[in-house]
Scaffold this active site. Structure first.
Site, mmCIF file in Angstrom:
data_model
loop_
_atom_site.group_PDB
_atom_site.id
_atom_site.type_symbol
_atom_site.label_atom_id
_atom_site.label_comp_id
_atom_site.label_asym_id
_atom_site.label_seq_id
_atom_site.Cartn_x
_atom_site.Cartn_y
_atom_site.Cartn_z
ATOM 1 N N ASP A 1 56.346 19.773 44.742
ATOM 2 C CA ASP A 1 55.175 20.204 45.784
ATOM 3 C C ASP A 1 54.469 21.275 44.893
ATOM 4 O O ASP A 1 54.754 21.742 43.875
ATOM 5 C CB ASP A 1 55.791 20.627 46.859
HETATM 6 C C1 BGC Z 1 51.987 20.243 50.755
HETATM 7 C C2 BGC Z 1 51.946 18.803 50.178
HETATM 8 C C3 BGC Z 1 50.763 18.246 49.597
HETATM 9 C C4 BGC Z 1 50.299 19.247 48.451
HETATM 10 C C5 BGC Z 1 48.978 18.773 47.714
HETATM 11 C C6 BGC Z 1 51.223 21.170 49.603
HETATM 12 O O1 BGC Z 1 50.834 22.281 50.161
HETATM 13 O O2 BGC Z 1 53.070 20.714 51.290
HETATM 14 O O3 BGC Z 1 52.611 18.004 51.224
HETATM 15 O O4 BGC Z 1 50.833 17.184 49.201
HETATM 16 O O5 BGC Z 1 50.281 20.668 48.982
HETATM 17 O O6 BGC Z 1 48.080 19.030 48.510
#
Ligand code: BGC
Length: 712
Positions: A233
């Site tokens: 993540d």
């Molecule tokens: C989220 C993810 C997301 C990533 C990219 C993070 O804040 O938890 O689900 O895919 O950002 O935007």
């Protein structure tokens, strides 16, 4: 490209080139190796559609007009369809649009278990039940990947709250882990064959999930045989060595100092110093090249994809129609019969509010979004005069996606309070005026529809809700409107279960929809007016009180630095059913404008399971769809068991008076549970029943079966 060619390619890569491939070099892509024909890998959010184009090194939108896309029903809506084919078609739309925008990996689906109604990201997830999650996630992934786009199943694992999401340490017993939190991921890997997976932000048993050796090495790679790529993540990595060693391929984050990422310069230096094996890096690069090969990025012909096709819009209308759940329909108030009528009153901001561009990383720049009020106008034309009163007002600025929120998303890591709205005298006076206006409208109209619920001020990444209540004075609004017009139809629009107690007894008709995509308002209108027969079923329980929810009943949501899942396997209906706690609307519940009868259950023992069959008939006057649910009931004599667990389901379309025979095969796994003593799946000696019904509570047929105790 053959495996040996990939190995040859790896030999030609310099260490610097390899390092460039395993971490972000822009906020949504890695670096390629041009001289050897290796392209960068492009990723994009998210589950409800391809995210708008952002700058390469910051989170500001590019602001072009070429990135409008189809806005899909959220996973919490899609799960309420209980329709695997639709999940696959929705996956096709998402995969094809991602390709249409030149992306390689779409950061979807989100499949974390809905452990509490308060989790801010419930709308991105599917259900409280692992079987339903697994059954819906698999076709969704297959649909995405058929389009030469990789799915990225997220967030692995036990990421069930937003409060302290970056660090909270989740303590969960092995049995609950295996029975509740992992099956969706396991099915995504083994059956869905997902090519990528995203590690979660939180910690699991003291180690961050993005480099958690038990989750990634032991379970994902060894036990399940995952041979794809794990992506962190954004900002989920905290340690270079662990990240290098523990089975993660790509580090992504939110800042623009790409060379400083744990798997960038620091890793390069440690490899050069001989502290980290280059072979670990090669392994990551191999998995990334295998992924690129699967996507036909290295050779062969790759599907081009497309955006915003008419077919996509039609598919999304079909999905949206089946995602709407009819919760209550006393006196057959619905569908509304407006024949010969000239007036309709519509109340509530959710009748007009657009939701696509909110919620966090899942926000979508929708080509269009049909609000419920627009949907009603489209369906009713000009002969019915529709008068609208807002009834309540949200704080507009919070529900639109805030530009650039993500760049600081790691800084407010400390702890965002669960969201509670402010109520001062001025707010109260303004609310009172809106309620008066709405009540006056309802009083002088025969037909009234009230659209209430939440929006992305509450259903929001990075923040949980403080309670289950409807905000902005809506309880008072609904109470007053029902007082003056008892036939008012209540439509609840929310991405999570909400407290309906203030009006659920009084209201004659209640309809529920989650964020239902660009055609969501259109679908609602068709259902309210009877042009489509509702067939959605709840994928999550609507409890009566927050204290009734398992995690809250033991004070373990959101926990503090640590959260202990002390409720174990008793999550969602497993808790309510076993402990006989009354709920407002149970798991699997959903009515139709027709009725269905169940009969002739037969259960036959086979070598490795049971063949279950029954007949279901449409006993009403209209065509409809029923989701037949098969639960296994164990009395829990030797090991505590939930009273019922969903093990199979099937959705059938039936014409009036039509009868269909349905068959299910229950393997022995359907009777099993995970033994923490033996560290394996067992079928304990017990009394088992197979229960078939229309919801977890509405069991129509059941039969006891004799199952021998065994190891699986
Ligand atoms: C989220 C993810 C997301 C990533 C990219 C993070 O804040 O938890 O689900 O895919 O950002 O935007």
């Amino acid at each position: 490209m053959e495996m040996y060619e990939i190995d040859e390619l790896i030999k030609k890569l310099t260490l610097e080139e390899k390092i460039g491939m395993i971490h972000g070099q822009g906020i949504f892509h890695t670096k390629g190796v041009e001289r050897l024909g290796v392209p960068p890998l492009w990723m994009s959010d998210g589950p409800m559609g391809v995210r708008k184009e952002l700058q390469d090194d910051n989170w500001n939108p590019k602001g072009t007009t070429e990135d409008f896309v189809s806005y899909l029903p959220s996973n919490s809506a899609l799960a309420c369809t209980w329709n695997r084919e639709l999940a696959k078609e929705a996956g096709n739309v998402l995969g094809e649009e991602a390709r249409g925008r030149g992306k390689d990996v779409i950061l979807a689906p989100g499949i974390n278990v809905i452990r509490s109604p308060l989790c801010g990201r419930n709308f991105e997830y599917m259900s409280e039940d692992p079987c339903l999650i697994a059954e819906m996630a698999v076709p969704l992934i297959q649909g995405i990947q058929q389009q030469d786009t990789a799915a990225c199943v997220k967030h692995f694992a036990v990421n069930n709250q937003e409060t302290r999401r970056l660090d909270v340490d989740v303590q969960v017993g092995e049995r609950a882990l295996r029975e509740i939190y992992l099956p969706g991921f396991e099915a995504s890997v083994k059956k869905g064959k997902t090519w990528t997976l995203m590690g979660a932000y939180n910690q699991f048993r003291g180690e961050h999930c993005c480099h958690n050796s038990y989750l990634l090495k032991e379970i994902l790679r060894k036990e399940w045989g995952f041979d794809g790529a794990v992506i962190s993540d954004w900002g989920g990595i905290h340690d270079t060595r662990q990240a290098a060693e523990n089975g993660l391929e790509i580090e992504m984050s939110v800042t623009d100092c790409f060379d400083q990422y744990y798997m960038a310069q620091p890793l390069l230096e440690q490899v050069k110093a001989g502290e980290i094996k280059e072979a670990w890096i090669d392994e990551k690069v191999r998995n990334i090249l295998v992924l690129m090969n699967r996507l036909h990025m290295l050779d062969g012909e790759r599907k081009p994809g497309t955006c915003n096709s008419r077919e996509h819009q039609e598919t999304l209308l079909n999905c949206a129609q089946e995602a709407v759940v009819l919760l209550k329909n006393e006196e057959n108030i619905l569908p509304l019969d407006l024949k010969g009528k000239k007036r309709l009153a519509v109340i509530g901001e959710n009748a007009v509010k657009l939701h696509a561009n909110g919620g966090g990383s899942a926000a979508v720049k929708a080509l269009y979004e049909i609000s419920p009020l627009l949907g009603l106008r489209m369906e009713l034309g000009g002969n019915v005069e529709i008068t609208y009163a807002p009834g309540y007002a949200s704080s507009q600025e919070n529900t639109e996606e805030k530009e650039n929120w993500q760049s600081s998303s790691l800084e407010d890591r400390a702890y965002k309070e669960s969201y509670r709205e402010k109520e001062d005298d001025a707010v109260k006076a303004a609310r009172e005026a809106l309620i008066e206006e709405a009540a006056a409208l309802a009083e002088n109209h025969e037909d009234v529809i009230l659209f209430c619920g939440l929006n992305h001020e509450f259903d929001l990444e990075g923040q949980d809700r403080a309670d289950m209540k409807l905000p902005y004075g809506q309880e008072e609004l609904i109470r007053r409107v029902l007082e003056v017009n008892e036939n008012t139809v209540i439509v609840v629009l929310a991405g999570s279960p909400v407290d309906l107690e203030a009006f659920a007894d009084q209201a004659k008709a209640i309809v529920y929809s989650s964020y239902n995509g660009m055609e969501g308002g259109h679908a609602l209108a068709k259902i309210l007016l009877g042009k489509v027969n509702p067939s959605g079923k709840l994928a999550y329980t609507f409890p009566k009180r927050l204290e009734d929810c398992p995690a809250h009943s033991i004070g373990e949501f959101p926990g503090s630095d640590t959260v202990s899942y002390g409720e174990g396997i008793f999550v969602g209906y497993r808790h309510y059913e076993t402990r006989q706690i009354p709920v407002r609307y149970c798991f699997g519940h959903g009515l139709s404008y027709t009725s269905f009868a169940y009969r002739d259950l037969s259960v036959e023992k086979r070598e490795n399971g049971f063949q279950v069959s029954l007949k279901v008939s449409n006993t009403g006057e209209r065509e409809g769809k029923e989701t037949v649910q098969v639960y296994v009931k164990a009395s829990g004599k030797t090991i505590p068991r939930p009273v019922k667990e969903l093990r199979a389901f099937s959705k059938v379309r039936l014409l009036p008076k039509e009868t269909r025979q349905l068959s299910f095969f229950l393997e022995m796994q359907a009777f099993s549970c995970y033994s923490e003593e033996e560290n394996r799946w067992i079928v304990p000696k017990d009394r088992y029943e197979i229960c078939v019904g229309s919801s977890v509570q509405d069991i129509r047929l059941q039969q006891e079966v004799h199952v021998a105790a065994q190891y699986l």
